[in-house]
Design an enzyme around this catalytic site. Structure first.
Site, mmCIF file in Angstrom:
data_model
loop_
_atom_site.group_PDB
_atom_site.id
_atom_site.type_symbol
_atom_site.label_atom_id
_atom_site.label_comp_id
_atom_site.label_asym_id
_atom_site.label_seq_id
_atom_site.Cartn_x
_atom_site.Cartn_y
_atom_site.Cartn_z
ATOM 1 N N LYS A 150 -146.732 -1.618 -71.954
ATOM 2 C CA LYS A 150 -147.721 -2.610 -72.429
ATOM 3 C C LYS A 150 -149.132 -2.226 -72.027
ATOM 4 C CE LYS A 150 -148.363 -4.238 -68.089
ATOM 5 N NZ LYS A 150 -149.586 -4.153 -67.305
ATOM 6 N N ASP B 241 -143.833 -8.616 -65.091
ATOM 7 C CA ASP B 241 -144.014 -7.967 -66.394
ATOM 8 C C ASP B 241 -142.703 -7.728 -67.148
ATOM 9 O OD1 ASP B 241 -146.724 -7.851 -66.041
ATOM 10 O OD2 ASP B 241 -146.740 -5.779 -65.315
HETATM 11 P P1 ATP Z 1 -147.069 -2.679 -63.490
HETATM 12 O O1 ATP Z 1 -148.066 -2.327 -64.531
HETATM 13 O O2 ATP Z 1 -145.923 -3.518 -63.966
HETATM 14 O O3 ATP Z 1 -147.658 -3.191 -62.212
HETATM 15 P P2 ATP Z 1 -146.774 0.129 -63.151
HETATM 16 O O4 ATP Z 1 -146.533 0.562 -64.557
HETATM 17 O O5 ATP Z 1 -148.148 0.324 -62.585
HETATM 18 O O6 ATP Z 1 -146.340 -1.357 -63.007
HETATM 19 P P3 ATP Z 1 -144.289 1.334 -62.411
HETATM 20 O O7 ATP Z 1 -144.269 2.628 -63.102
HETATM 21 O O8 ATP Z 1 -143.505 0.241 -63.018
HETATM 22 O O9 ATP Z 1 -145.793 0.863 -62.191
HETATM 23 O O10 ATP Z 1 -143.776 1.582 -60.920
HETATM 24 C C1 ATP Z 1 -144.453 1.266 -59.733
HETATM 25 C C2 ATP Z 1 -143.604 1.747 -58.537
HETATM 26 O O11 ATP Z 1 -142.323 1.133 -58.572
HETATM 27 C C3 ATP Z 1 -143.341 3.239 -58.560
HETATM 28 O O12 ATP Z 1 -144.295 3.905 -57.788
HETATM 29 C C4 ATP Z 1 -141.926 3.398 -58.006
HETATM 30 O O13 ATP Z 1 -141.939 3.746 -56.635
HETATM 31 C C5 ATP Z 1 -141.286 2.019 -58.123
HETATM 32 N N1 ATP Z 1 -140.190 1.952 -59.121
HETATM 33 C C6 ATP Z 1 -139.040 1.274 -58.980
HETATM 34 N N2 ATP Z 1 -138.272 1.390 -60.072
HETATM 35 C C7 ATP Z 1 -138.916 2.166 -60.943
HETATM 36 C C8 ATP Z 1 -138.628 2.661 -62.226
HETATM 37 N N3 ATP Z 1 -137.487 2.375 -62.868
HETATM 38 N N4 ATP Z 1 -139.551 3.427 -62.817
HETATM 39 C C9 ATP Z 1 -140.711 3.714 -62.186
HETATM 40 N N5 ATP Z 1 -141.019 3.298 -60.956
HETATM 41 C C10 ATP Z 1 -140.145 2.527 -60.330
#
Ligand code: ATP
Length: 325
Positions: A25, A159
């Site tokens: 998103k 999210d």
């Molecule tokens: P958001 O925008 O929802 O805050 P994001 O996109 O910035 O999240 P993600 O890629 O969802 O961040 O992941 C954040 C952290 O969560 C990663 O650094 C990782 O350590 C942990 N994590 C746990 N499960 C997952 C997964 N399936 N994929 C990626 N990261 C994961």
């Protein structure tokens, strides 16, 4: 195996794979309120699901338990990226929640193909969790409604419900109280992905710090600007470009000052406007057509950036195949 005789009909364990894809998103607008007693911030956001998808293949296993493997699509470099494969993984947590509510739960292996940048502010882990909820629901014939799945999704993270729903939606509360919004036309974007991540809690903490230092109160109550919804409804990228807002952006830039230059570079190369996506560091640049987005992405790649043209809204988590092995 003899043709026509399945493993199940011979009384052996029949493995099945359900493959689901779920979108990342962009927050077209993100207003952040005060820190709540539960440790989350209240937000008001317009979410847009974009055509960058995570894929989860959930395969039933004879051995009990949940296992996870992760691979990267060709557009994503996972070198040096730390994603836990155990119970800390959001997809693992989603399967564990589904196992608790499914009478026919078996062991399951989750094979995740990542396209959404990790810790990029695009809800990649949340998309994995949403995809896993739907995949396990099908795999174990749990028969949960979309509403019941959305409740479970909200337990996993703010999210996750949106990745299940997809499209365009207003998110209130911590982002999990969703109301779908109409969008008449696709909007075209270029995502500029960073080769580092930002921790979402760190970015929120930094915003609180900046506001405290300036003696600013967090705004309350929060609401979404109706003009944003109107621009999306009318499919009007020009109007939308003047309305993009992200309260977290200054905190992301405080932690990663180069983001300001990335936005500037995008705008200098034809983007209508740019914004940090969620907590960043992915930058979302709005283009005025798919052709313009393609050209902008090409130019930014030429300049050494990891840039992808995408569009949105796209649907939420969907089953793409269901195979008896
Ligand atoms: P958001 O925008 O929802 O805050 P994001 O996109 O910035 O999240 P993600 O890629 O969802 O961040 O992941 C954040 C952290 O969560 C990663 O650094 C990782 O350590 C942990 N994590 C746990 N499960 C997952 C997964 N399936 N994929 C990626 N990261 C994961």
């Amino acid at each position: 195996m003899s043709p026509g005789i399945s493993a199940a009909s011979r009384g052996r364990f029949a493995a099945r794979t359900v493959r689901v894809r779920a979108p990342g998103k962009v927050n077209v607008s993100l207003n952040v309120g005060p820190l709540r007693p539960d440790g989350y911030h209240s937000v008001a956001s317009v979410y847009l699901a974009v055509s960058l998808y995570e894929e989860v293949a959930a395969t039933s296993t004879e051995e009990p338990g949940i296992t996870v493997s992760i691979n990267a699509a060709s557009t994503l470099d996972l070198d040096g990226v730390d994603i836990p494969l155990d119970e800390r993984n959001l997809a693992y947590k989603a399967a564990a929640i589904m196992r608790d509510v499914s009478e026919k739960a078996t062991g399951v292996h989750l094979d995740i193909t990542k396209r959404v940048p990790v810790a990029g502010g695009m809800g990649g882990g949340s998309a994995d969790a949403a995809a896993t909820l739907l995949a396990c629901d099908a795999l174990w014939d749990s028969g949960l409604s979309r509403e019941e799945l959305a409740h479970l999704a909200a337990e996993l993270g703010a999210d996750v419900p949106f990745s299940l729903l997809g499209g365009t939606a207003v998110g209130l509360g911590v982002g999990d109280e969703l109301s779908p919004a109409l969008a008449k036309a696709q909007m075209d974007w270029v995502l500029v992905c960073a080769d580092y991540g930002l921790s979402t809690p760190d970015v929120f903490r930094t915003l609180d710090m900046l506001r405290n230092a300036e003696g600013l109160e967090a705004p309350e109550p929060l609401e979404v600007d109706a003009k944003i919804l109107q621009a999306l409804r009318n499919g009007d990228p020009d109007s939308l470009s003047k309305l993009l807002v992200n309260d977290l952006q200054r905190a992301s830039i405080e932690l990663a000052p180069g983001l300001r230059d990335t936005i500037g570079l995008g705008e200098a190369n034809g983007a209508l406007a740019g914004i940090v996506s969620g907590s960043g560091p992915t930058v979302a640049l709005l283009a005025d057509s798919s052709l313009a987005a393609g050209e902008l992405a090409e130019e930014l790649r030429h300049l050494g950036h990891n840039a992808l043209a995408v569009h949105g809204p796209v649907p939420g988590a969907r089953i793409i195949s269901d195979t008896l092995l």
